[in-house]
Structures are given as structure tokens and as C-alpha cells.
Design an enzyme around this catalytic site. Structure first.
Site, PDB file in Angstrom:
ATOM      1  N   PHE A  33       2.449  -5.763  -2.310  1.00 49.15           N
ATOM      2  CA  PHE A  33       1.465  -6.521  -1.542  1.00 49.15           C
ATOM      3  C   PHE A  33       0.199  -6.802  -2.332  1.00 49.15           C
ATOM      4  O   PHE A  33      -0.302  -7.921  -2.348  1.00 49.15           O
ATOM      5  CB  PHE A  33       1.107  -5.766  -0.245  1.00 49.15           C
ATOM      6  CG  PHE A  33       2.251  -5.723   0.710  1.00 49.15           C
ATOM      7  CD1 PHE A  33       2.474  -6.774   1.591  1.00 49.15           C
ATOM      8  CD2 PHE A  33       3.144  -4.665   0.703  1.00 49.15           C
ATOM      9  CE1 PHE A  33       3.553  -6.762   2.460  1.00 49.15           C
ATOM     10  CE2 PHE A  33       4.225  -4.643   1.566  1.00 49.15           C
ATOM     11  CZ  PHE A  33       4.441  -5.684   2.444  1.00 49.15           C
ATOM     12  N   HIS A 118       6.791   1.462   9.243  1.00 55.08           N
ATOM     13  CA  HIS A 118       6.372   0.096   9.557  1.00 55.08           C
ATOM     14  C   HIS A 118       7.502  -0.761  10.098  1.00 55.08           C
ATOM     15  O   HIS A 118       7.403  -1.989  10.123  1.00 55.08           O
ATOM     16  CB  HIS A 118       5.729  -0.560   8.317  1.00 55.08           C
ATOM     17  CG  HIS A 118       4.424   0.072   7.916  1.00 55.08           C
ATOM     18  ND1 HIS A 118       3.811  -0.153   6.708  1.00 55.08           N
ATOM     19  CD2 HIS A 118       3.610   0.932   8.589  1.00 55.08           C
ATOM     20  CE1 HIS A 118       2.675   0.539   6.646  1.00 55.08           C
ATOM     21  NE2 HIS A 118       2.538   1.212   7.763  1.00 55.08           N
ATOM     22  N   CYS A 129      11.754  -6.754  27.187  1.00 57.68           N
ATOM     23  CA  CYS A 129      12.742  -5.744  27.576  1.00 57.68           C
ATOM     24  C   CYS A 129      12.990  -4.719  26.485  1.00 57.68           C
ATOM     25  O   CYS A 129      13.688  -3.733  26.710  1.00 57.68           O
ATOM     26  CB  CYS A 129      14.063  -6.393  28.016  1.00 57.68           C
ATOM     27  SG  CYS A 129      15.008  -7.141  26.663  1.00 57.68           S
ATOM     28  N   ASN A 215       2.719   6.396  -9.476  1.00 60.88           N
ATOM     29  CA  ASN A 215       2.330   5.016  -9.200  1.00 60.88           C
ATOM     30  C   ASN A 215       1.806   4.397 -10.490  1.00 60.88           C
ATOM     31  O   ASN A 215       1.268   5.095 -11.344  1.00 60.88           O
ATOM     32  CB  ASN A 215       1.237   4.988  -8.116  1.00 60.88           C
ATOM     33  CG  ASN A 215       1.161   3.653  -7.413  1.00 60.88           C
ATOM     34  OD1 ASN A 215       2.146   3.179  -6.857  1.00 60.88           O
ATOM     35  ND2 ASN A 215      -0.003   3.031  -7.436  1.00 60.88           N
TER      36      ASN A 215
HETATM   37  P1  OAD Z   1       0.799  -2.044  -2.234  1.00 65.96           P
HETATM   38  O1  OAD Z   1       1.122  -3.380  -2.768  1.00 65.96           O
HETATM   39  O2  OAD Z   1      -0.522  -1.860  -1.591  1.00 65.96           O
HETATM   40  O3  OAD Z   1       0.916  -0.948  -3.375  1.00 65.96           O
HETATM   41  C1  OAD Z   1       2.052  -0.891  -4.210  1.00 65.96           C
HETATM   42  C2  OAD Z   1       1.699   0.004  -5.375  1.00 65.96           C
HETATM   43  O4  OAD Z   1       2.878   0.199  -6.151  1.00 65.96           O
HETATM   44  C3  OAD Z   1       0.652  -0.594  -6.312  1.00 65.96           C
HETATM   45  O5  OAD Z   1      -0.360   0.370  -6.521  1.00 65.96           O
HETATM   46  C4  OAD Z   1       1.413  -0.887  -7.611  1.00 65.96           C
HETATM   47  O6  OAD Z   1       0.650  -0.616  -8.756  1.00 65.96           O
HETATM   48  C5  OAD Z   1       2.550   0.097  -7.517  1.00 65.96           C
HETATM   49  N1  OAD Z   1       3.797  -0.320  -8.179  1.00 65.96           N
HETATM   50  C6  OAD Z   1       4.389  -1.537  -8.205  1.00 65.96           C
HETATM   51  N2  OAD Z   1       5.549  -1.503  -8.870  1.00 65.96           N
HETATM   52  C7  OAD Z   1       5.704  -0.222  -9.300  1.00 65.96           C
HETATM   53  C8  OAD Z   1       6.701   0.473 -10.067  1.00 65.96           C
HETATM   54  N3  OAD Z   1       7.797  -0.162 -10.520  1.00 65.96           N
HETATM   55  N4  OAD Z   1       6.511   1.791 -10.330  1.00 65.96           N
HETATM   56  C9  OAD Z   1       5.403   2.442  -9.877  1.00 65.96           C
HETATM   57  N5  OAD Z   1       4.439   1.843  -9.148  1.00 65.96           N
HETATM   58  C10 OAD Z   1       4.586   0.534  -8.859  1.00 65.96           C
HETATM   59  O7  OAD Z   1       2.002  -1.650  -1.236  1.00 65.96           O
HETATM   60  P2  OAD Z   1       2.039  -0.473  -0.157  1.00 65.96           P
HETATM   61  O8  OAD Z   1       1.217   0.687  -0.598  1.00 65.96           O
HETATM   62  O9  OAD Z   1       3.444  -0.250   0.181  1.00 65.96           O
HETATM   63  O10 OAD Z   1       2.022  -2.961   5.702  1.00 65.96           O
HETATM   64  O11 OAD Z   1       1.315  -1.185   1.046  1.00 65.96           O
HETATM   65  C11 OAD Z   1       1.198  -0.551   2.283  1.00 65.96           C
HETATM   66  C12 OAD Z   1       1.285  -1.523   3.415  1.00 65.96           C
HETATM   67  O12 OAD Z   1       0.398  -2.619   3.211  1.00 65.96           O
HETATM   68  C13 OAD Z   1       2.627  -2.206   3.550  1.00 65.96           C
HETATM   69  O13 OAD Z   1       3.579  -1.408   4.198  1.00 65.96           O
HETATM   70  C14 OAD Z   1       2.287  -3.405   4.361  1.00 65.96           C
HETATM   71  C15 OAD Z   1       1.030  -3.840   3.669  1.00 65.96           C
HETATM   72  O14 OAD Z   1       0.117  -4.497   4.452  1.00 65.96           O
HETATM   73  C16 OAD Z   1       2.422  -3.687   6.751  1.00 65.96           C
HETATM   74  O15 OAD Z   1       2.976  -4.761   6.619  1.00 65.96           O
HETATM   75  C17 OAD Z   1       2.136  -3.056   8.074  1.00 65.96           C
HETATM   76 ZN    ZN Z   2      14.344  -9.251  26.465  1.00 68.56          ZN
END
Ligand code: OAD
Ligand code: ZN
Length: 247
Positions: A33, A118, A129, A215
Site C-alpha cells: 500500500f 481485514h 442479511c 521488513n
Molecule cells: P504497507 O504497504 O503499509 O506496508 C508494507 C511494508 O512491507 C512496507 O514497509 C514495505 O517496505 C514492506 N515490504 C514490501 N515488500 C517486502 C518484502 N518483499 N520483504 C519485506 N518487506 C517488504 O502494508 P500493510 O502494513 O499491510 O488496510 O498495510 C496495512 C493496511 O493498510 C492494509 O491491510 C490495508 C491498508 O490500508 C485495509 O485495507 C483495511
Molecule cells: Zn441479503
């Protein structure tokens, strides 16, 4: 070395918990994201707010289908990071994967105990429903102009079965995640910026645990971590699974 130390802590743990984010799925071709080129570079998070869904469900759905095709389109398969976590569970080492991802790839890789904080983009849920159904056919209906899509049973509005901004997390899932975190003696956060609540607070709930963060970049939790590996999950997690296996 560090990975071996972590592997022996994992193997010795009574309760080991993994928390994952979009970074575990980037190697499957799904953008995260917040990185450069991430989902929020192309799409405005405001378009995916619950309030937006309520105000204009047709426009919401059209945009959502577009986003889905861009992000999860194509043939999405688990990668070695998902597989390593499934392997750690099968080896009796990892107790649960708590994930913020909605791509279903942990389950597809064979992880059995998965808490999807999520939701899951492969499903829709009826706002009236509560019935759940496969999302694929519903997205097709939207594409062919049947928008907003409605429940076949009750004509209620269908919503992707994912947590939108402005929506509460599923109570039971959050409760389960918190219980696991509290009991954890190893807590491994992988591939998440740890910037979205309440998931971001789970590591702090794991007060008994050895805290490991894997990360590519630092996170708000990094300072509190016992081990921080600024590395690719597709390198580190398979190496951990290997290290556990050869013990
Ligand atoms: P983010 O995009 O905020 O963070 C992903 C992290 O993974 C970043 O810090 C990248 O540096 C790291 N990253 C990417 N590829 C990688 C790899 N191959 N190895 C190690 N690290 C890597 O995504 P989330 O933390 O999942 O929510 O975001 C949390 C929530 O924000 C999501 O679930 C979504 C979004 O809004 C909803 O949709 C409710
Ligand atoms: Zn329904």
C-alpha cells in the site's frame, strides 16, 4: 547468526505468532500500500471509505472492481514467504498467522490457523442479511453494469467482505488476534509498515514475547524489537523455516 537464534527461540516457544502485511505478498505480484508504486500511489484511500460505499455504492463498486483488477488481477499464487510460514506451522512451531492481507494467500499456501483481520477480497457480504458469497461473480455483475450489486436473497446491498476505512474490524477476529498476542512468547511481524491500527498495536500486546520484525524498512515497532531484520521476507522466512528444520 541471527536467523538461527530466532529459529531456536521459535522452536522452543510454547506459543508463536506471526503478524503479516502486504509485504509478504509483493513477491506474488501484489503491490503493497505505502511503498513507492504501492496501491495508494494509484488509488485514493478516500474512495474506499465505508462512508463512500454508503453514499454512492454504485460508484464505490465500479472503482473497487478497477482496483481489484489492478492489484489482485492475474494469476495470484502464494510465494516462498507464505510457504515458509505454512511450513513452520506444519512443523508444530508456529501457532497462528494473523494477517492484514485480504488476498487469501496464507490459506492457499497451506496455513491452517489464519486470522484475517481485514477480511477476504474473495468474498462479499450482504449488508442486510449477512449472507456471504464469492466475490468473482459479483465483480462480473458490476462489470456488466449491474451496479450496485444486490443480494439474491434479500436485495440488500452487497459489500466486499473486507474492512473499509471507517469500519470496525470483525470483533471475533480482533479478539482472537489479541488473545494470541497476549499468550505469545515469540511474536514475528513480517512485511508490514505496522502503521494501521488496531493491527499495529498487536506487537505491543505481546508483552511476554521475543519480538522479531522482518521488513524492508523500519517500522514504529522497530525500536521495541528484540530482533529487527531489514530484509526481504522471501529470503528471511524460508531461511528461518530451514533453520528450524535442520535443528
Ligand atoms: P504497507 O504497504 O503499509 O506496508 C508494507 C511494508 O512491507 C512496507 O514497509 C514495505 O517496505 C514492506 N515490504 C514490501 N515488500 C517486502 C518484502 N518483499 N520483504 C519485506 N518487506 C517488504 O502494508 P500493510 O502494513 O499491510 O488496510 O498495510 C496495512 C493496511 O493498510 C492494509 O491491510 C490495508 C491498508 O490500508 C485495509 O485495507 C483495511
Ligand atoms: Zn441479503
Amino acid at each position: 547468526e541471527t536467523i538461527e537464534t530466532i529459529a531456536s527461540e521459535l522452536a522452543a516457544a510454547d506459543h508463536a505468532v506471526a503478524l503479516t502485511g502486504a509485504g509478504v505478498s509483493t513477491a506474488s505480484g501484489i503491490p503493497d500500500f505505502r511503498s513507492e508504486g504501492g496501491v495508494w500511489d494509484t488509488f485514493d484511500p478516500a474512495e474506499f471509505r465505508y462512508g463512500r460505499f454508503q453514499a454512492d455504492p454504485a460508484a464505490f463498486w465500479e472503482r473497487r472492481v478497477e482496483m481489484h483488477e489492478t492489484v489482485y488481477g492475474g494469476d495470484i499464487e502464494p510465494n516462498v514467504a507464505h510457504e515458509a510460514l505454512a511450513e513452520l506451522e506444519a512443523a508444530g512451531v508456529l501457532d497462528v498467522v494473523v494477517t492484514q492481507n485480504v488476498d487469501g494467500l496464507h490459506g492457499a499456501a497451506g496455513s491452517e490457523t489464519v486470522v484475517e483481520l481485514h477480511g477476504n477480497a474473495d468474498r462479499v457480504v450482504c449488508e442486510e442479511c449477512g449472507r456471504r458469497a464469492d466475490a468473482g461473480p459479483v465483480r462480473d455483475r458490476v462489470t456488466s453494469g449491474e451496479t450496485p450489486p444486490r443480494c439474491r436473497e434479500c436485495q440488500g446491498l452487497l459489500k466486499p467482505d473486507v474492512v473499509l476505512f471507517g469500519e470496525q474490524l470483525p470483533r471475533a477476529s480482533l479478539q482472537m488476534a489479541r488473545d494470541h498476542a497476549r499468550r505469545a512468547d515469540v511474536f514475528l511481524a513480517a512485511g508490514s509498515s505496522l502503521s494501521v491500527e488496531p493491527a499495529a498495536s498487536l506487537p505491543r500486546t505481546a508483552t511476554q514475547a521475543t519480538l522479531v520484525v522482518v521488513n524492508l524498512e523500519e517500522t514504529p515497532v522497530s525500536a521495541a524489537a528484540d530482533y529487527e531484520l531489514l530484509a526481504d521476507v522471501t529470503d528471511v522466512l524460508p531461511a528461518m523455516a530451514d533453520a528450524v528444520r535442520v535443528r
